[in-house]
Design a protein around this motif. Sequence first.
Motif, PDB file in Angstrom:
ATOM      1  N   UNK A 163      -4.076  11.301  -3.682  1.00  0.00           N
ATOM      2  CA  UNK A 163      -4.170   9.847  -3.665  1.00  0.00           C
ATOM      3  C   UNK A 163      -2.904   9.116  -3.267  1.00  0.00           C
ATOM      4  N   UNK A 164      -1.768   9.738  -3.302  1.00  0.00           N
ATOM      5  CA  UNK A 164      -0.538   9.030  -2.959  1.00  0.00           C
ATOM      6  C   UNK A 164      -0.262   9.253  -1.476  1.00  0.00           C
ATOM      7  N   UNK A 165      -0.397   8.218  -0.667  1.00  0.00           N
ATOM      8  CA  UNK A 165      -0.171   8.393   0.765  1.00  0.00           C
ATOM      9  C   UNK A 165       1.272   8.802   1.047  1.00  0.00           C
ATOM     10  N   UNK A 166       1.458   9.617   2.077  1.00  0.00           N
ATOM     11  CA  UNK A 166       2.795  10.123   2.377  1.00  0.00           C
ATOM     12  C   UNK A 166       3.767   9.005   2.748  1.00  0.00           C
ATOM     13  N   UNK A 167       3.266   7.915   3.329  1.00  0.00           N
ATOM     14  CA  UNK A 167       4.179   6.827   3.674  1.00  0.00           C
ATOM     15  C   UNK A 167       4.407   5.870   2.507  1.00  0.00           C
ATOM     16  N   UNK A 168       3.640   6.025   1.424  1.00  0.00           N
ATOM     17  CA  UNK A 168       3.842   5.225   0.215  1.00  0.00           C
ATOM     18  C   UNK A 168       3.507   3.760   0.359  1.00  0.00           C
ATOM     19  N   UNK A 169       2.814   3.361   1.428  1.00  0.00           N
ATOM     20  CA  UNK A 169       2.583   1.939   1.655  1.00  0.00           C
ATOM     21  C   UNK A 169       1.236   1.440   1.164  1.00  0.00           C
ATOM     22  N   UNK A 170       0.286   2.307   0.898  1.00  0.00           N
ATOM     23  CA  UNK A 170      -1.051   1.860   0.484  1.00  0.00           C
ATOM     24  C   UNK A 170      -1.010   1.293  -0.936  1.00  0.00           C
ATOM     25  N   UNK A 171      -2.037   0.541  -1.267  1.00  0.00           N
ATOM     26  CA  UNK A 171      -2.138  -0.031  -2.611  1.00  0.00           C
ATOM     27  C   UNK A 171      -2.000   1.075  -3.644  1.00  0.00           C
ATOM     28  N   UNK A 172      -1.278   0.789  -4.694  1.00  0.00           N
ATOM     29  CA  UNK A 172      -1.042   1.783  -5.734  1.00  0.00           C
ATOM     30  C   UNK A 172      -1.767   1.397  -7.006  1.00  0.00           C
ATOM     31  N   UNK A 173      -3.074   1.130  -6.862  1.00  0.00           N
ATOM     32  CA  UNK A 173      -3.905   0.793  -8.014  1.00  0.00           C
ATOM     33  C   UNK A 173      -4.953   1.869  -8.202  1.00  0.00           C
ATOM     34  N   UNK A 174      -5.119   2.325  -9.436  1.00  0.00           N
ATOM     35  CA  UNK A 174      -6.217   3.212  -9.805  1.00  0.00           C
ATOM     36  C   UNK A 174      -7.244   2.366 -10.540  1.00  0.00           C
ATOM     37  N   UNK A 175      -8.485   2.371 -10.065  1.00  0.00           N
ATOM     38  CA  UNK A 175      -9.571   1.617 -10.693  1.00  0.00           C
ATOM     39  C   UNK A 175     -10.513   2.628 -11.342  1.00  0.00           C
ATOM     40  N   UNK A 176     -10.488   2.664 -12.674  1.00  0.00           N
ATOM     41  CA  UNK A 176     -11.295   3.614 -13.439  1.00  0.00           C
ATOM     42  C   UNK A 176     -12.700   3.074 -13.671  1.00  0.00           C
ATOM     43  N   UNK A 177     -13.639   3.994 -13.882  1.00  0.00           N
ATOM     44  CA  UNK A 177     -14.997   3.616 -14.234  1.00  0.00           C
ATOM     45  C   UNK A 177     -15.021   2.999 -15.632  1.00  0.00           C
ATOM     46  N   UNK A 178     -15.999   2.137 -15.870  1.00  0.00           N
ATOM     47  CA  UNK A 178     -16.135   1.460 -17.154  1.00  0.00           C
ATOM     48  C   UNK A 178     -16.704   2.399 -18.216  1.00  0.00           C
ATOM     49  N   UNK A 179     -16.281   2.218 -19.452  1.00  0.00           N
ATOM     50  CA  UNK A 179     -16.885   2.883 -20.597  1.00  0.00           C
ATOM     51  C   UNK A 179     -16.604   2.052 -21.833  1.00  0.00           C
ATOM     52  N   UNK A 180     -17.439   2.219 -22.850  1.00  0.00           N
ATOM     53  CA  UNK A 180     -17.261   1.464 -24.090  1.00  0.00           C
ATOM     54  C   UNK A 180     -16.004   1.918 -24.832  1.00  0.00           C
ATOM     55  N   UNK A 181     -15.507   1.050 -25.693  1.00  0.00           N
ATOM     56  CA  UNK A 181     -14.293   1.350 -26.452  1.00  0.00           C
ATOM     57  C   UNK A 181     -13.070   1.219 -25.568  1.00  0.00           C
ATOM     58  N   UNK A 182     -12.053   2.036 -25.864  1.00  0.00           N
ATOM     59  CA  UNK A 182     -10.861   2.038 -25.024  1.00  0.00           C
ATOM     60  C   UNK A 182     -11.236   2.594 -23.659  1.00  0.00           C
ATOM     61  N   UNK A 183     -11.025   1.802 -22.618  1.00  0.00           N
ATOM     62  CA  UNK A 183     -11.414   2.217 -21.270  1.00  0.00           C
ATOM     63  C   UNK A 183     -10.604   3.444 -20.858  1.00  0.00           C
ATOM     64  N   UNK A 184      -9.337   3.491 -21.239  1.00  0.00           N
ATOM     65  CA  UNK A 184      -8.509   4.666 -20.926  1.00  0.00           C
ATOM     66  C   UNK A 184      -8.113   5.386 -22.179  1.00  0.00           C
TER      67      UNK A 184
END
Length: 184
Positions: A163-184
């Motif tokens: 997921x980390x592009x070699x040039x480091x320029x892409x968006x650096x956001x991880x969007x996790x799937x939803x779940x009840x309680x603590x999402x992470x």
Amino acid sequence: MTEPTLHTEHTCRLARPALDEIHAFLDSAFEGGFSEEDWDHTLGGLHACVRDGSGLLAHGSVVQRRVVHAGRSRRIGYVEGVAVRADRRREGLGGQVMAALEEVVDGAYAFGALSASAAGAALYTGRGWTVWPGRIAVQGSHGVERLPEEEGSTYVQGVAGAVVPSDGTAARTLVFDWRDGDVL
């Protein structure tokens, strides 16, 4: 006293008494701070348990989750419910659990992720897990919602080519799937 042994088993293969034992163990290890949602998050994947003649000494599980990064949905291994019995900490049992879970992550998923407490972070960083350097978000009921409180405590492993592009320029956001309680 018998030597500690590591055993891995998928949730579907654990009988009710074994699941009840793990649930009680995690509730005790997290000093009552292990919610029913936390328990639910721990299920549905592979469990790694270390036992000896006295019972359960350490536990962790890895479950599948979906994460969107740079416009692509990825299947990842998310580590849950890692704990070591209080009187057996600092003996390498957590490392045994993590080694088993990392084998699954490396063999079956694009990368691994987990959320660590300050107390648990040393175990993960010592094994090569790193804090995700970008933003953390969740796909919520009203679209993507940023989770700044999770930034700095979300760790990843095995992401270099995933997921980390070699040039480091892409968006650096991880969007996790939803779940009840603590999402992470």
